[in-house]
Design a protein around this motif. Structure first.
Motif, PDB file in Angstrom:
ATOM      1  N   SER A 177      20.543 -43.468 -13.372  1.00  0.00           N
ATOM      2  CA  SER A 177      19.418 -42.575 -13.653  1.00  0.00           C
ATOM      3  C   SER A 177      18.862 -42.891 -15.033  1.00  0.00           C
ATOM      4  O   SER A 177      19.611 -43.181 -15.965  1.00  0.00           O
ATOM      5  N   LYS A 178      17.538 -42.830 -15.132  1.00  0.00           N
ATOM      6  CA  LYS A 178      16.863 -43.074 -16.409  1.00  0.00           C
ATOM      7  C   LYS A 178      15.992 -41.877 -16.734  1.00  0.00           C
ATOM      8  O   LYS A 178      15.467 -41.215 -15.851  1.00  0.00           O
ATOM      9  N   TYR A 179      15.835 -41.614 -18.036  1.00  0.00           N
ATOM     10  CA  TYR A 179      15.087 -40.451 -18.495  1.00  0.00           C
ATOM     11  C   TYR A 179      14.014 -40.836 -19.498  1.00  0.00           C
ATOM     12  O   TYR A 179      14.168 -41.789 -20.258  1.00  0.00           O
ATOM     13  N   ALA A 180      12.957 -40.022 -19.491  1.00  0.00           N
ATOM     14  CA  ALA A 180      11.909 -40.092 -20.501  1.00  0.00           C
ATOM     15  C   ALA A 180      11.535 -38.654 -20.834  1.00  0.00           C
ATOM     16  O   ALA A 180      11.840 -37.732 -20.077  1.00  0.00           O
ATOM     17  N   VAL A 181      10.874 -38.463 -21.963  1.00  0.00           N
ATOM     18  CA  VAL A 181      10.377 -37.138 -22.325  1.00  0.00           C
ATOM     19  C   VAL A 181       8.967 -37.294 -22.877  1.00  0.00           C
ATOM     20  O   VAL A 181       8.663 -38.266 -23.565  1.00  0.00           O
ATOM     21  N   SER A 182       8.108 -36.336 -22.526  1.00  0.00           N
ATOM     22  CA  SER A 182       6.717 -36.354 -22.963  1.00  0.00           C
ATOM     23  C   SER A 182       6.317 -34.950 -23.365  1.00  0.00           C
ATOM     24  O   SER A 182       6.946 -33.974 -22.962  1.00  0.00           O
ATOM     25  N   GLY A 183       5.238 -34.847 -24.113  1.00  0.00           N
ATOM     26  CA  GLY A 183       4.750 -33.531 -24.476  1.00  0.00           C
ATOM     27  C   GLY A 183       3.417 -33.596 -25.175  1.00  0.00           C
ATOM     28  O   GLY A 183       2.967 -34.661 -25.594  1.00  0.00           O
ATOM     29  N   ALA A 184       2.793 -32.407 -25.281  1.00  0.00           N
ATOM     30  CA  ALA A 184       1.488 -32.300 -25.921  1.00  0.00           C
ATOM     31  C   ALA A 184       1.180 -30.828 -26.166  1.00  0.00           C
ATOM     32  O   ALA A 184       1.705 -29.958 -25.467  1.00  0.00           O
ATOM     33  N   PRO A 185       0.311 -30.548 -27.130  1.00  0.00           N
ATOM     34  CA  PRO A 185      -0.158 -29.176 -27.291  1.00  0.00           C
ATOM     35  C   PRO A 185      -0.793 -28.692 -25.986  1.00  0.00           C
ATOM     36  O   PRO A 185      -1.482 -29.454 -25.305  1.00  0.00           O
ATOM     37  N   CYS A 186      -0.531 -27.432 -25.644  1.00  0.00           N
ATOM     38  CA  CYS A 186      -0.964 -26.916 -24.348  1.00  0.00           C
ATOM     39  C   CYS A 186      -0.925 -25.387 -24.402  1.00  0.00           C
ATOM     40  O   CYS A 186       0.050 -24.819 -24.899  1.00  0.00           O
ATOM     41  N   ALA A 187      -1.948 -24.729 -23.854  1.00  0.00           N
ATOM     42  CA  ALA A 187      -2.037 -23.272 -23.985  1.00  0.00           C
ATOM     43  C   ALA A 187      -1.938 -22.504 -22.669  1.00  0.00           C
ATOM     44  O   ALA A 187      -1.896 -21.290 -22.683  1.00  0.00           O
ATOM     45  N   SER A 188      -1.901 -23.223 -21.530  1.00  0.00           N
ATOM     46  CA  SER A 188      -1.890 -22.494 -20.253  1.00  0.00           C
ATOM     47  C   SER A 188      -1.230 -23.324 -19.153  1.00  0.00           C
ATOM     48  O   SER A 188      -1.070 -24.541 -19.290  1.00  0.00           O
TER      49      SER A 188
END
Length: 117
Positions: free
Chosen positions: A13-24
C-alpha cells in the motif's frame, strides 16, 4: 493544492496526502474532483478526507472506515479550520489492520509539518 506523494509505503500500500484552504463541503468536493483529474489519484483505492468548517466537521471515509474521523481529530487538535486534508491510499493487496490508522495519522502529521515550513 499542496500534495505530498509517496510518503508512506507498507506491504504494497502507498499513501499520499493533499490539502488546501476550503470553507464548505461543496468546495471540498470540487477540490477532490480537481485532485482526481490526475489519473493516479483517480485510480486510488481511497481518497479519505476531513474538514472543519464554521458549520461543523465534515468527513468522508471513501471506504476506509474510520479514517475520516482520524483526520478530523488531528485537525481539531491543531485548531486548523477551513482547510481540507485528503489522505490517499493505493491498496497493495495485503490488509494492514490497525496500522492503516497510524499511516493516516503519519500522513496528516507530514502535511501539517509541511504547512508550517
Amino acid at each position: 493544492m499542496l500534495t505530498l506523494d509517496n510518503i508512506i509505503s507498507d506491504r504494497g500500500s502507498k499513501y499520499a496526502v493533499s490539502g488546501a484552504p476550503c470553507a464548505s463541503e461543496d468546495e471540498a468536493k470540487a477540490l477532490i474532483r480537481e485532485l482526481c483529474r490526475k489519473k493516479k489519484f483517480a485510480k486510488a483505492t481511497h481518497n479519505t478526507w476531513g474538514l472543519l468548517t464554521e458549520a461543523g466537521p465534515i468527513k468522508n471515509d471513501d471506504g476506509e472506515s474510520g479514517a475520516g474521523m482520524v483526520i478530523l481529530r488531528m485537525l481539531e487538535r491543531e485548531e486548523l479550520r477551513d482547510h481540507l486534508v485528503v489522505v490517499t491510499r493505493w491498496y497493495g493487496g495485503k490488509h494492514l489492520g490497525g496500522d492503516r490508522f497510524r499511516h493516516v495519522q503519519d500522513a496528516v502529521r507530514l502535511y501539517l509539518d509541511a504547512l508550517r515550513s
